[in-house]
Scaffold this motif. Sequence first.
Motif, PDB file in Angstrom:
ATOM      1  N   TYR A   1      31.721  17.836 -30.520  1.00 39.04           N
ATOM      2  CA  TYR A   1      31.787  17.463 -31.940  1.00 39.04           C
ATOM      3  C   TYR A   1      32.744  16.292 -32.175  1.00 39.04           C
TER       4      TYR A   1
ATOM      5  N   GLY B   1      32.277  12.642 -38.991  1.00 35.83           N
ATOM      6  CA  GLY B   1      31.120  12.201 -38.233  1.00 35.83           C
ATOM      7  C   GLY B   1      31.234  10.735 -37.830  1.00 35.83           C
TER       8      GLY B   1
ATOM      9  N   GLU C   1      30.022  15.636 -36.850  1.00 33.25           N
ATOM     10  CA  GLU C   1      28.797  15.292 -36.137  1.00 33.25           C
ATOM     11  C   GLU C   1      28.786  16.016 -34.796  1.00 33.25           C
TER      12      GLU C   1
ATOM     13  N   HIS D   1      27.057  16.155 -31.022  1.00 34.75           N
ATOM     14  CA  HIS D   1      26.324  15.374 -30.029  1.00 34.75           C
ATOM     15  C   HIS D   1      25.859  16.295 -28.910  1.00 34.75           C
TER      16      HIS D   1
ATOM     17  N   GLY E   1      21.985  13.433 -32.019  1.00 32.66           N
ATOM     18  CA  GLY E   1      23.051  13.524 -33.007  1.00 32.66           C
ATOM     19  C   GLY E   1      22.626  14.371 -34.194  1.00 32.66           C
TER      20      GLY E   1
ATOM     21  N   LEU F   1      24.074  15.468 -37.909  1.00 32.25           N
ATOM     22  CA  LEU F   1      25.081  15.197 -38.933  1.00 32.25           C
ATOM     23  C   LEU F   1      25.399  16.483 -39.693  1.00 32.25           C
TER      24      LEU F   1
ATOM     25  N   VAL G   1      18.977  10.615 -33.696  1.00 31.00           N
ATOM     26  CA  VAL G   1      19.834  11.158 -34.755  1.00 31.00           C
ATOM     27  C   VAL G   1      18.961  11.733 -35.859  1.00 31.00           C
TER      28      VAL G   1
ATOM     29  N   HIS H   1      20.770  16.679 -42.484  1.00 36.12           N
ATOM     30  CA  HIS H   1      22.027  17.232 -41.977  1.00 36.12           C
ATOM     31  C   HIS H   1      22.020  18.760 -42.049  1.00 36.12           C
TER      32      HIS H   1
ATOM     33  N   ASN I   1      36.860  10.315 -34.231  1.00 37.69           N
ATOM     34  CA  ASN I   1      35.606   9.571 -34.378  1.00 37.69           C
ATOM     35  C   ASN I   1      35.820   8.081 -34.170  1.00 37.69           C
TER      36      ASN I   1
END
Length: 250
Positions: free
Chosen positions: A105, A109, A121, A123, A137, A139, A202, A206, A225
């Motif tokens: 994480y 994000g 976010e 991954h 990804g 969100l 991505v 979300h 981030n």
Amino acid sequence: MTGSAEEVGDRSEPALEPHWGYGRKDGPAVWGQLSSDYALCAVGRCQSPIDIVGATQADVPAVAFHYQPMQLEVHNNGHTVEVASTNENWIEVGGARYELTQFHYHTPGEHTVAGRPFDMEIHLVHRNDEGSLAVVGVLVRRGREHPVLDALAEHLPKPRESLVIEGQKVAASELLPEASRIFRYEGSLTTPPCSEGVRWYVFETHIEISDAGLAAFEAVLGKNNRPVQPLNGRELLVDRCRSRSQTSRT
């Protein structure tokens, strides 16, 4: 392809790896100056994350997810908290298969959508037999409790510590939005050495996490981030239609 311990799932950090982090003296703004190995962080033309805006709709191969519940093994490498893939989990895109190595994480994000930031976010990092990476990804915004993220928030190890939670399983499939278009582009790792050639997928939609769960993730490592990077003329595609088949699970 070379990659950092965070992104490719290698739990050991090389002894001679130059120190990097997210502070003023070791953060994203100076990564490219910390080591010649990190030069792409400063001069790369295909870097991640990006601001997702102006995507071209296209008929592209679906991303098929094949995820199974797995034992919860968690490792804090000092940059993020990783959950290891402990059995067969993979994605398939256009006949190419990528095995899940781990997911981790970032708070807040990393990708933004038309300039809009997100609270967190996830991954999901995959690798194929040739060593190429594909990262999915997801969100995240604060809101309702999430069955996986809020449960994981109760098992976050301290930096350089690992936990194996006997009898508790986690399903990466539960991190995926139920039906969503997917943005696709060629990018990089979002941590040193910022290696390029990473395929990014991505989700447009979300997911949510509770206030308490988000606070738990933020408390472990604070801000971790990387800011958005220039697109530099790269092709940014998005599926023409929403489809549940893109998030099929096993």
